[in-house]
Design a protein around this motif. Structure first.
Motif, mmCIF file in Angstrom:
data_model
loop_
_atom_site.group_PDB
_atom_site.id
_atom_site.type_symbol
_atom_site.label_atom_id
_atom_site.label_comp_id
_atom_site.label_asym_id
_atom_site.label_seq_id
_atom_site.Cartn_x
_atom_site.Cartn_y
_atom_site.Cartn_z
ATOM 1 N N PHE A 116 -11.589 -17.104 -2.163
ATOM 2 C CA PHE A 116 -11.092 -17.997 -1.109
ATOM 3 C C PHE A 116 -11.880 -17.780 0.190
ATOM 4 N N TRP A 117 -12.043 -16.516 0.564
ATOM 5 C CA TRP A 117 -12.777 -16.217 1.803
ATOM 6 C C TRP A 117 -14.189 -16.802 1.756
ATOM 7 N N LEU A 118 -14.879 -16.559 0.636
ATOM 8 C CA LEU A 118 -16.264 -17.022 0.552
ATOM 9 C C LEU A 118 -16.345 -18.542 0.554
ATOM 10 N N VAL A 119 -15.483 -19.193 -0.256
ATOM 11 C CA VAL A 119 -15.555 -20.654 -0.350
ATOM 12 C C VAL A 119 -15.233 -21.292 1.010
ATOM 13 N N VAL A 120 -14.165 -20.816 1.635
ATOM 14 C CA VAL A 120 -13.780 -21.412 2.924
ATOM 15 C C VAL A 120 -14.863 -21.164 3.976
ATOM 16 N N GLU B 239 -0.371 -11.431 -9.687
ATOM 17 C CA GLU B 239 -1.505 -10.587 -10.098
ATOM 18 C C GLU B 239 -2.853 -11.253 -9.826
ATOM 19 N N TRP B 240 -2.835 -12.562 -9.629
ATOM 20 C CA TRP B 240 -4.094 -13.271 -9.423
ATOM 21 C C TRP B 240 -4.650 -13.109 -8.016
ATOM 22 N N LEU B 241 -3.827 -12.608 -7.111
ATOM 23 C CA LEU B 241 -4.267 -12.520 -5.710
ATOM 24 C C LEU B 241 -5.552 -11.711 -5.490
ATOM 25 N N PRO B 242 -5.694 -10.517 -6.113
ATOM 26 C CA PRO B 242 -6.911 -9.737 -5.847
ATOM 27 C C PRO B 242 -8.203 -10.465 -6.218
ATOM 28 N N VAL B 243 -8.136 -11.394 -7.173
ATOM 29 C CA VAL B 243 -9.337 -12.153 -7.529
ATOM 30 C C VAL B 243 -9.470 -13.365 -6.596
ATOM 31 N N PHE B 244 -8.332 -13.955 -6.293
ATOM 32 C CA PHE B 244 -8.334 -15.185 -5.518
ATOM 33 C C PHE B 244 -8.842 -14.968 -4.079
ATOM 34 N N ILE B 245 -8.410 -13.882 -3.469
ATOM 35 C CA ILE B 245 -8.695 -13.683 -2.036
ATOM 36 C C ILE B 245 -10.197 -13.643 -1.709
ATOM 37 N N PRO B 246 -11.005 -12.806 -2.413
ATOM 38 C CA PRO B 246 -12.434 -12.821 -2.040
ATOM 39 C C PRO B 246 -13.087 -14.174 -2.299
ATOM 40 N N LEU C 77 1.872 -8.767 3.907
ATOM 41 C CA LEU C 77 1.106 -7.523 4.036
ATOM 42 C C LEU C 77 0.096 -7.387 2.899
ATOM 43 N N THR C 78 0.443 -7.907 1.728
ATOM 44 C CA THR C 78 -0.506 -7.851 0.607
ATOM 45 C C THR C 78 -1.704 -8.743 0.896
ATOM 46 N N LEU C 79 -1.450 -9.961 1.372
ATOM 47 C CA LEU C 79 -2.559 -10.853 1.723
ATOM 48 C C LEU C 79 -3.442 -10.181 2.772
ATOM 49 N N LEU C 80 -2.791 -9.551 3.730
ATOM 50 C CA LEU C 80 -3.530 -8.904 4.817
ATOM 51 C C LEU C 80 -4.419 -7.782 4.281
ATOM 52 N N ASP D 286 -8.384 -8.042 4.431
ATOM 53 C CA ASP D 286 -9.027 -7.049 5.288
ATOM 54 C C ASP D 286 -10.098 -6.287 4.502
ATOM 55 N N HIS D 287 -9.770 -5.955 3.269
ATOM 56 C CA HIS D 287 -10.747 -5.207 2.478
ATOM 57 C C HIS D 287 -12.078 -5.959 2.403
ATOM 58 N N TRP D 288 -12.008 -7.254 2.129
ATOM 59 C CA TRP D 288 -13.253 -8.010 1.922
ATOM 60 C C TRP D 288 -13.921 -8.390 3.241
ATOM 61 N N VAL D 289 -13.145 -8.941 4.151
ATOM 62 C CA VAL D 289 -13.777 -9.460 5.371
ATOM 63 C C VAL D 289 -14.247 -8.316 6.281
ATOM 64 N N PHE D 290 -13.405 -7.308 6.429
ATOM 65 C CA PHE D 290 -13.765 -6.174 7.283
ATOM 66 C C PHE D 290 -15.021 -5.481 6.755
ATOM 67 N N ASN D 291 -15.058 -5.258 5.451
ATOM 68 C CA ASN D 291 -16.184 -4.496 4.891
ATOM 69 C C ASN D 291 -17.465 -5.305 4.744
ATOM 70 N N TYR D 292 -17.339 -6.621 4.596
ATOM 71 C CA TYR D 292 -18.560 -7.375 4.287
ATOM 72 C C TYR D 292 -18.970 -8.392 5.346
ATOM 73 N N SER D 293 -18.013 -9.149 5.899
ATOM 74 C CA SER D 293 -18.418 -10.264 6.756
ATOM 75 C C SER D 293 -19.297 -9.800 7.928
#
Ligand code: PFF
Length: 532
Positions: A514-518, A505-512, A409-412, A416-423
């Motif tokens: 990761f999304w952009l790089v992938v 704690e690194w997840l909030p930095v890693f996720i955006p 749920l945390t990953l989700l 969601d915050h990044w992809v929903f709002n920006y992609s």
């Protein structure tokens, strides 16, 4: 005009592309297409996210930005995306390549990548909805349950859907359910438009019947109408808030399935002379009507039972509404029946949306890599299944629930915050700039006008070339600025950095990142692969 015919005629006739076009199976009827496109648009966005956004942004204050977003942004972009499909008879990335070149194709794949990530967690949410559905036969509406989270360790005295939900997501059962949902997606898509049409002919009318039934039940409850008044009374004060506009714009893109490549893929199975102005009006009208009926049902329940849907949008459908349903009657079977109908509705609405996105992806790789349909379906489903499994990982990383509790749920939430709002908005911006300025909005307008009685005026060109790019840029930039909140109420630099999740704690930095790089790597590789 002649130039236009030559351009599009050339595209349709050009030998290379025609090979692909010939294999395309058309929709069997216009009704089939409208059901499928509206089935894609109507989904969790209408039932879950609309109500929680409308509540979060103050009910009536949301109303004006919402309609502006519909007329200024949603409708023209839908006409454009439908138009791309019928003009080129190609899926989104290749349609953009034909019309505006390689840059267009890049953004086409970028949109597919973003929306595929959305589908992965969308299916995870559907898995939970299935779990709740099964729960209506089991302990969902029974008191005395516990969950392995600090706040819920003692057995409940009354019915608690929140405890049931957290208990469920901390187990492995949802993994089986997401497997079933991906399998259903493959089944519905195996024969392309034919099998999609067969499914939406059953699911879409049922969704309407269930939702209208729930709205009638909500309105006939004592006090139910107050909720509807809250939702529908315009409040002009709130519209000065930039957040309200951002919420309305993202909501509109998501709800109409724009910026995802879906509408172009679906429209590519229509005959060349389809009236896309009319189709866009029809699909948007169906989508927004459903959204308002859903809003009526949900807001009436919220007001009758004085429920507060603050928190994430998921909490609305998984804790708040079931809590309202539990109070609907003293007869347990009535409660179970309404709970069953509500979650079945969510699953059906979600399925008709997830298949549309899978079709956008599958048709794009069939067009690009010339894969056989079944092979493409299986590849996409396996990757999707792995992604959805990550989003439903039951490991507890935040037992105190300062954030979301489980790893999945945390990953989700972060993704969601990044992809929903920006992609979606970034893709929308790229689309209007490329079509408006490289192809020429006038050409698109003329092409759309060729097959419609409702001819588009010059205003359409003005919207695509100037108004929409400016609006989207303002929204994207202001959203980005508000991401930086060193002294914000949640006291963290990035979204989610205030969650207490030891070791993670690194997840909030890693996720955006990761999304952009992938997404960028995926788009780059596919764009630069030669079209065989
Ligand atoms: N229009 C859909 C909705 O409102 O729920 C959005 C959507 C999400 C479509 C995910 C497709 C999808 F795979």
């Amino acid at each position: 005009m002649n130039e236009l015919c030559r351009l599009f005629g050339g595209i349709i006739r050009s030998k290379k592309t025609f090979i692909v076009s010939q294999e395309r199976k058309n929709w069997q009827s216009k009704l089939g297409f409208i059901l499928a496109a509206s089935g894609s648009a109507i989904g969790l966005g209408n039932i879950v996210f609309f109500s929680s956004n409308a509540y979060q942004y103050g009910g009536g204050a949301f109303y004006l930005p919402y309609f502006l977003a519909l007329f200024v942004l949603g409708l023209p972009i839908m006409m454009m995306e439908f138009g791309l499909g019928t003009l080129t008879r190609q899926s989104f990335p290749l349609a953009l390549r034909k019309l505006v070149g390689k840059k267009g194709e890049f953004f086409g794949w970028f949109s597919i990548a973003g929306s595929f990530i959305i589908t992965m967690y969308y299916v995870a949410i559907l898995g939970w909805a299935c779990g709740m559905l099964l729960g209506t036969f089991g302990s969902l509406f029974e008191p005395g349950i516990t969950a392995p989270f600090t706040p819920f360790e003692t057995p409940t005295e009354s019915v608690s859907s929140t405890v049931f939900f957290f208990n469920m997501i901390a187990g492995w059962q949802p993994l089986i359910l997401i497997f079933i949902i991906w399998a259903l997606n493959v089944l519905i898509l195996r024969k392309g438009t034919h099998s999609i049409e067969r499914a939406v002919r059953v699911f879409v009318p049922l969704m309407w019947i269930f939702m209208i039934g729930l709205a009638i039940r909500g309105l006939t409850l004592d006090g139910g109408f107050d909720g509807v008044m809250f939702l529908f009374t315009p409040d002009f004060q709130g519209i000065a808030e930039p957040n309200v506009w951002r919420g309305a714009f993202s909501q509109m893109f998501f709800s109409l399935s724009l910026g995802m490549g879906i509408m172009t893929a679906y429209a590519s199975y229509l005959p060349k002379n389809a009236d896309q102005v009319n189709n866009s009006l029809l699909v948007s009208f169906l989508n927004c009507s459903f959204e308002f009926i859903a809003g009526t049902a949900i807001f009436s329940l919220l007001f009758v039972f004085a429920l507060n849907p603050a928190g994430t949008s998921l909490s609305l459908s998984f804790f708040v509404i079931p809590q309202g349903i539990a109070g609907l009657s003293t007869l347990p079977w009535v409660v179970r029946l309404f709970g069953f109908i509500f979650f079945l509705l969510i699953v059906m609405a979600g399925l008709t949306s997830s298949v549309s996105l899978m079709e956008a992806f599958v048709s794009a790789i069939i067009d690009k890599l010339k894969l056989k349909r079944n092979k493409a379906l299986i590849y996409v489903a396996i990757v999707g299944l792995i992604g959805s499994a990550l989003f439903s990982l039951p490991q507890i990383i935040d037992a105190g629930l300062s954030g979301n509790g489980t790893l999945g749920l945390t990953l989700l939430d972060l993704m969601d915050h990044w992809v929903f709002n920006y992609s979606l908005l970034i893709v929308g911006l790229a689309e209007v700039i490329l079509i408006g300025w490289v192809l020429g909005a006038d050409r698109l307008r003329e092409a759309l006008n060729e097959h419609t009685k409702l001819r588009l005026g010059k205003w359409f060109v003005g919207l695509i070339k100037y108004v929409i790019p400016v609006l989207l840029t303002v929204v994207i930039v202001s959203s980005l600025i508000s991401e930086y909140r060193p002294n914000g109420p949640d006291g963290g630099l990035l979204y989610g950095s205030n969650y207490e999740m030891p070791g993670w704690e690194w997840l909030p930095v890693f996720i955006p990142i990761f999304w952009l790089v992938v997404s960028i790597t995926f788009s780059y590789l596919l764009t630069n692969r030669s079209n065989k």
